[in-house]
Design an enzyme around this catalytic site. Sequence first.
Site, PDB file in Angstrom:
ATOM      1  N   CYS A 252       0.730  -1.213  -0.018  1.00 38.52           N
ATOM      2  CA  CYS A 252      -0.042  -0.039  -0.011  1.00 38.52           C
ATOM      3  C   CYS A 252       0.743   1.336  -0.056  1.00 38.52           C
ATOM      4  O   CYS A 252       0.140   2.467  -0.255  1.00 38.52           O
ATOM      5  CB  CYS A 252      -0.831  -0.036   1.232  1.00 38.52           C
ATOM      6  SG  CYS A 252      -0.036   0.350   2.691  1.00 38.52           S
ATOM      7  N   CYS A 280      -3.801  -2.091   5.727  1.00 36.71           N
ATOM      8  CA  CYS A 280      -3.161  -2.339   4.375  1.00 36.71           C
ATOM      9  C   CYS A 280      -4.266  -2.154   3.344  1.00 36.71           C
ATOM     10  O   CYS A 280      -4.206  -1.673   2.411  1.00 36.71           O
ATOM     11  CB  CYS A 280      -2.174  -3.275   4.319  1.00 36.71           C
ATOM     12  SG  CYS A 280      -1.233  -3.429   3.132  1.00 36.71           S
TER      13      CYS A 280
END
Lengths: 292, 189
Positions: A252, A280
Amino acid sequence: MNEMSKNENLDIQIYNFAYLDENTKRMIRRALLKALCIPGYQVPFSSREMPMPYGWGTGGIQVTSACLIPKDILKVIDQGADDTTNAVSIRKFFQKTANVAVTEKTSDASLIQTRHRIPETKLKEKQILVYQVPIPEPLRFLEPRETETRKMHALSEYGLMYVKLYEDIAKHGHIETAYAYPVKTNGNYVTDPSPIPKFDNPKMNNSPAIQLFGAGREQRIYAIPPYTNVKSLDFEDYPFEAMKANFKCSICGSSDSYLDEIIVSDDGKRSYICSDTDYCKEQTKLNSKKED
Amino acid sequence: MENYPFSENSINSSIAFRSLVNATSYPGRTFQINKLNKPSVLSNAAATILITLCDNESNVYLSKEYNTEEVRNWLIFNTGAIISNKKNADFVIGTWKSLLPLNEFKIGVPEYPERSATLIIEETKYKKVKCNIDGPGIKNKLNIDLPNPELFIENNNLYPLGLDFYFTNDLEILSIPRSTKINIIKSEH
Ligand SMILES: [Zn+2]
């Protein structure tokens, strides 16, 4: 099942909601309320046999069982992840014994049971965070005798603790302790935050949420109420630092969340990903929205 | 699989306890309790605290107004609790005035501060003094009315020992644990 009774007319079995019988819950509930009245103090309780071994979070499970209500939305994490064996089996246990809804989303959960992490997403009022605790006594490694550690807490005799931390600084130039870094709760009791990385310690301070701690084998319950001062022990010349690896998550791209190091190829190439899998996912979603 | 036949008692007690967790976690704020079958002299909130927390190891002191056959029978039948004197009480129930002075109730000992009394204060017919409270569970200082605030200040000075209070009124509950700091706001006249 424990303590089930039979409804003879309908010939169906009546279960105790969330497994534990009412007498056990009363005892745990009294301990929990006193724990909230005395932040950071370890209240003894009589731990019950649970259908899983110690080390699997039996203390946390008993606290969750005593707190759970039918309309709860439960999240269970282990090292930040919802899909490890430990987290999955605890989640299934409460789906079966309390029929509660479950989620992986921190912001949707009303009760979160955790091992070794505090979620990255900021918690809200009335959310309950239940910690699984292996060793609740922060003074244990300095003094193995329970009678002595009790006295030390009663007298706020924490000098030895500071000496140990300072020895670290003398030896290594910094405090080595990276997990279960001790805190002082409400300016009074030195408390074990459970084996969370010290990166998570600041999240305990002044949180709007209710933090409850259960140690099954050691039979202790303690609590940090919302909006309570929680200070990591430190020194004027060596202030506490909540450090993390200076990398970005390779999924991410986040640079502000706690990262796990993983080996991505046979030749030992390393990469870093968020330890908090829900965070995430949320960050990845946000990124794709930005790109749209 | 969908609907497990959970006992009604265990569901009701879980909901009641959660209100107590919230009330204890956020002192000075009012939380709602559900109705239950109880003796007429007890409020729903006070009866809920007793029935949710007491068992045959709990010593309960009932002040004069509450020490009736109906209350005793109800409490003993439902919880097995022991009716006790002030000195040994784990749970105490009464109107504010009937419980004074507070110094007979147990405040815990340094090694075991939790071995202290929980006081349930029924009715609101006491002389109210405007106070400002602060401490664990309180986000911004909160204004509330308390009876004899000097006694709560004394209690907080004993911290981590001390008494923990619940104010109960019909379906409402509000907590003032020992950790709460009290400032008296000067009355305006
Ligand atoms: Zn990530």
